[in-house]
Structure formats: structure tokens, C-alpha cells
Write a protein that holds these residues in place. Structure first.
Motif, PDB file in Angstrom:
ATOM      1  N   ASN A  39      47.205  48.230  23.466  1.00  0.00           N
ATOM      2  CA  ASN A  39      48.508  47.593  23.241  1.00  0.00           C
ATOM      3  C   ASN A  39      49.322  47.415  24.513  1.00  0.00           C
ATOM      4  OD1 ASN A  39      48.162  47.368  20.434  1.00  0.00           O
ATOM      5  ND2 ASN A  39      48.849  49.470  20.105  1.00  0.00           N
ATOM      6  N   GLU A  40      49.105  48.241  25.506  1.00  0.00           N
ATOM      7  CA  GLU A  40      49.880  48.147  26.739  1.00  0.00           C
ATOM      8  C   GLU A  40      49.640  46.801  27.428  1.00  0.00           C
ATOM      9  OE1 GLU A  40      49.047  52.490  25.974  1.00  0.00           O
ATOM     10  OE2 GLU A  40      47.918  50.612  25.930  1.00  0.00           O
ATOM     11  N   ARG A  41      50.707  46.222  27.953  1.00  0.00           N
ATOM     12  CA  ARG A  41      50.607  44.920  28.609  1.00  0.00           C
ATOM     13  C   ARG A  41      50.426  45.098  30.110  1.00  0.00           C
ATOM     14  NH1 ARG A  41      55.831  41.932  27.282  1.00  0.00           N
ATOM     15  NH2 ARG A  41      54.848  40.265  28.486  1.00  0.00           N
ATOM     16  N   LEU A  42      49.444  44.368  30.662  1.00  0.00           N
ATOM     17  CA  LEU A  42      49.162  44.413  32.087  1.00  0.00           C
ATOM     18  C   LEU A  42      49.125  42.999  32.645  1.00  0.00           C
ATOM     19  CD1 LEU A  42      46.199  46.991  32.184  1.00  0.00           C
ATOM     20  CD2 LEU A  42      48.608  47.463  32.627  1.00  0.00           C
ATOM     21  N   GLU A  43      49.449  42.880  33.921  1.00  0.00           N
ATOM     22  CA  GLU A  43      49.260  41.626  34.643  1.00  0.00           C
ATOM     23  C   GLU A  43      48.298  41.902  35.794  1.00  0.00           C
ATOM     24  OE1 GLU A  43      53.265  39.015  34.487  1.00  0.00           O
ATOM     25  OE2 GLU A  43      53.537  40.960  35.442  1.00  0.00           O
ATOM     26  N   ILE A  44      47.614  40.859  36.252  1.00  0.00           N
ATOM     27  CA  ILE A  44      46.733  40.971  37.407  1.00  0.00           C
ATOM     28  C   ILE A  44      47.274  40.069  38.508  1.00  0.00           C
ATOM     29  CG2 ILE A  44      44.376  40.766  38.283  1.00  0.00           C
ATOM     30  CD1 ILE A  44      43.370  40.885  35.420  1.00  0.00           C
ATOM     31  N   ILE A  45      47.529  40.639  39.670  1.00  0.00           N
ATOM     32  CA  ILE A  45      48.020  39.875  40.810  1.00  0.00           C
ATOM     33  C   ILE A  45      47.059  40.109  41.975  1.00  0.00           C
ATOM     34  CG2 ILE A  45      49.915  39.502  42.432  1.00  0.00           C
ATOM     35  CD1 ILE A  45      51.833  40.464  40.276  1.00  0.00           C
ATOM     36  N   LYS A  46      46.307  39.071  42.321  1.00  0.00           N
ATOM     37  CA  LYS A  46      45.288  39.145  43.370  1.00  0.00           C
ATOM     38  C   LYS A  46      44.305  40.279  43.115  1.00  0.00           C
ATOM     39  CE  LYS A  46      47.990  36.881  46.985  1.00  0.00           C
ATOM     40  NZ  LYS A  46      48.499  36.937  48.382  1.00  0.00           N
ATOM     41  N   GLY A  47      43.919  40.436  41.864  1.00  0.00           N
ATOM     42  CA  GLY A  47      42.932  41.433  41.490  1.00  0.00           C
ATOM     43  C   GLY A  47      43.481  42.804  41.177  1.00  0.00           C
ATOM     44  N   HIS A  48      44.749  43.059  41.516  1.00  0.00           N
ATOM     45  CA  HIS A  48      45.362  44.367  41.290  1.00  0.00           C
ATOM     46  C   HIS A  48      46.140  44.377  39.972  1.00  0.00           C
ATOM     47  CE1 HIS A  48      44.256  45.614  45.312  1.00  0.00           C
ATOM     48  NE2 HIS A  48      44.799  44.504  45.799  1.00  0.00           N
ATOM     49  N   LEU A  49      46.043  45.461  39.249  1.00  0.00           N
ATOM     50  CA  LEU A  49      46.711  45.588  37.954  1.00  0.00           C
ATOM     51  C   LEU A  49      48.124  46.127  38.106  1.00  0.00           C
ATOM     52  CD1 LEU A  49      43.864  47.093  35.732  1.00  0.00           C
ATOM     53  CD2 LEU A  49      44.711  44.747  35.723  1.00  0.00           C
ATOM     54  N   PHE A  50      49.039  45.584  37.291  1.00  0.00           N
ATOM     55  CA  PHE A  50      50.426  46.045  37.249  1.00  0.00           C
ATOM     56  C   PHE A  50      50.833  46.215  35.788  1.00  0.00           C
ATOM     57  CE2 PHE A  50      50.006  43.952  41.298  1.00  0.00           C
ATOM     58  CZ  PHE A  50      50.782  44.702  42.165  1.00  0.00           C
ATOM     59  N   LYS A  51      51.478  47.331  35.498  1.00  0.00           N
ATOM     60  CA  LYS A  51      51.944  47.576  34.144  1.00  0.00           C
ATOM     61  C   LYS A  51      53.193  46.761  33.870  1.00  0.00           C
ATOM     62  CE  LYS A  51      50.259  52.351  33.850  1.00  0.00           C
ATOM     63  NZ  LYS A  51      50.650  53.767  33.647  1.00  0.00           N
TER      64      LYS A  51
END
Length: 209
Positions: A39-51
Motif C-alpha cells: 500500500n505504501e506509495r513510492l516514486e522512482i527518480i533516476k532509479g532511486h526510490l523515494f517514499k
């Protein structure tokens, strides 16, 4: 000659069931992102994950609605589209292959003039306008990491709205593909843009509670 085993298809790769299975030091693609089953939402920026925040504040949502409404009204009946998060924006570079897309973000609001940029899963290249509403804890990500990927992708206008400071700031892409900063605006100012004729946003209305 020894045969090379082909890369598994999306159907063959196992789902990632919990956030505990994530290695935040590793590099991830959109193909990996599609395997997230938690359920947690993540984004990927240049391959790196951010919560991401699971539940934006009420004030955040009020501001989002106050910006989305005027945009929706001016685009109504046109081919242009406006979406609010959660909505995946994949900033593809050389190829649209899921395994080669290393930036997947969910801006608060995106405006897309060309429907060819859309597919059933969201937006595959740069939106024309991106709006990020800052919340405590995510300012560094928006101001540094996303600035870079939005500029590189060719986002025409990047709007940054602070819910705590009640300010509006905009970067505009110049002819050389570089963001140029504009004047910081506060409640009472009016926002217009030549790329969306007829649009007007009263910041007094945006920040009212």
C-alpha cells in the motif's frame, strides 16, 4: 555455445509484497515498480526510490482542488487533459521499455496538451505543466531531485506551491531547454500563462481556507 537465458517477462517476475523487501540502495525501473503490491506509495527518480506521504493534509488537498478546478474549467471540451495524483508519469528517455524507464513520479497535478503522450497506465513522456504542492518533509525532493528530471524531460512549466508559506513559484523552460525562475507570488497575485490561453488563477482563492 552456451545459451543466454532471456530476461523474465513481467508475468514471470514475482510481486514484491511488502516494503521490507525493498532495498533502497538498489536501482529500480518501471518494470520493478509494476511489481510493488504493497500500500505504501513510492516514486522512482533516476532509479532511486523515494517514499511518498500516504495521506496528504486537508490543507494540501484544499489547495490542490483550488488549482485543479480553474485548469479543468479552461480545458473542458478540449483534447488537453489534467490529472491529479495518484497518476503515474514515466519520464522515458531513449526507449519506452518498462525496464529502461528509471523515473516514475506522481505529481500533484499534471497538464497534458497532446493526448499522444498518454496510454492506459498514465503519461509516458513529459507533461506540459507539472504542479507540486510542498508538504513538510518532501521539500528537498521536490526542489532538487524533481527539478532536475523535469528540466531534462522538457516540462514546459514547473509550478511549486507551498502550503505552509502560501507562496507560488514557477520555472519556465527556455528555448535552450533550461528552467528559468520567475517572481515568487503570494496570496492576492494572479497567475496566467501563454501556453494555456484564457487561464487565470487567483492565489487569494488558492490559499483561502
Amino acid at each position: 555455445m552456451k545459451s543466454v537465458k532471456p530476461y523474465p517477462t513481467e508475468e514471470e517476475l514475482p510481486l514484491i509484497e511488502t516494503l521490507n523487501e525493498i532495498d533502497f540502495s538498489a536501482s529500480y525501473s518501471y518494470a520493478d515498480y509494476m511489481r510493488f503490491a504493497f500500500n505504501e506509495r513510492l516514486e522512482i527518480i533516476k532509479g532511486h526510490l523515494f517514499k511518498m506521504s500516504l495521506a496528504p493534509s486537508r490543507i494540501h488537498q484544499e489547495i490542490l482542488t483550488n488549482i485543479f478546478g480553474p485548469i479543468y474549467n479552461i480545458l473542458k471540451g478540449k483534447q488537453c487533459r489534467v490529472y491529479t495524483a495518484p497518476f503515474d508519469v514515466r519520464l522515458a528517455k531513449k526507449t519506452y521499455s518498462d525496464r529502461e524507464v528509471f523515473t516514475v513520479v506522481q505529481p500533484d497535478i499534471v497538464v497534458i496538451f497532446d493526448p499522444e503522450k498518454l496510454d492506459k497506465r498514465g503519461c509516458i513522456v513529459a507533461p506540459d505543466i507539472v504542479v507540486e504542492i510542498l508538504s513538510p518533509g518532501n521539500n528537498k525532493k521536490e526542489l532538487i531531485n524533481k527539478y532536475e528530471v523535469y528540466e531534462e524531460a522538457g516540462v514546459k512549466e514547473y509550478w511549486i506551491v507551498s502550503s505552509t508559506e502560501k507562496t507560488f513559484f514557477r520555472y519556465i523552460l527556455d528555448e535552450k531547454g533550461k528552467f528559468q525562475p520567475t517572481k515568487l507570488l503570494t496570496a492576492g497575485a494572479e497567475v496566467t500563462t501563454p501556453i494555456m490561453p484564457g487561464f487565470s488563477l487567483d492565489l487569494e482563492d488558492v490559499f483561502k481556507d
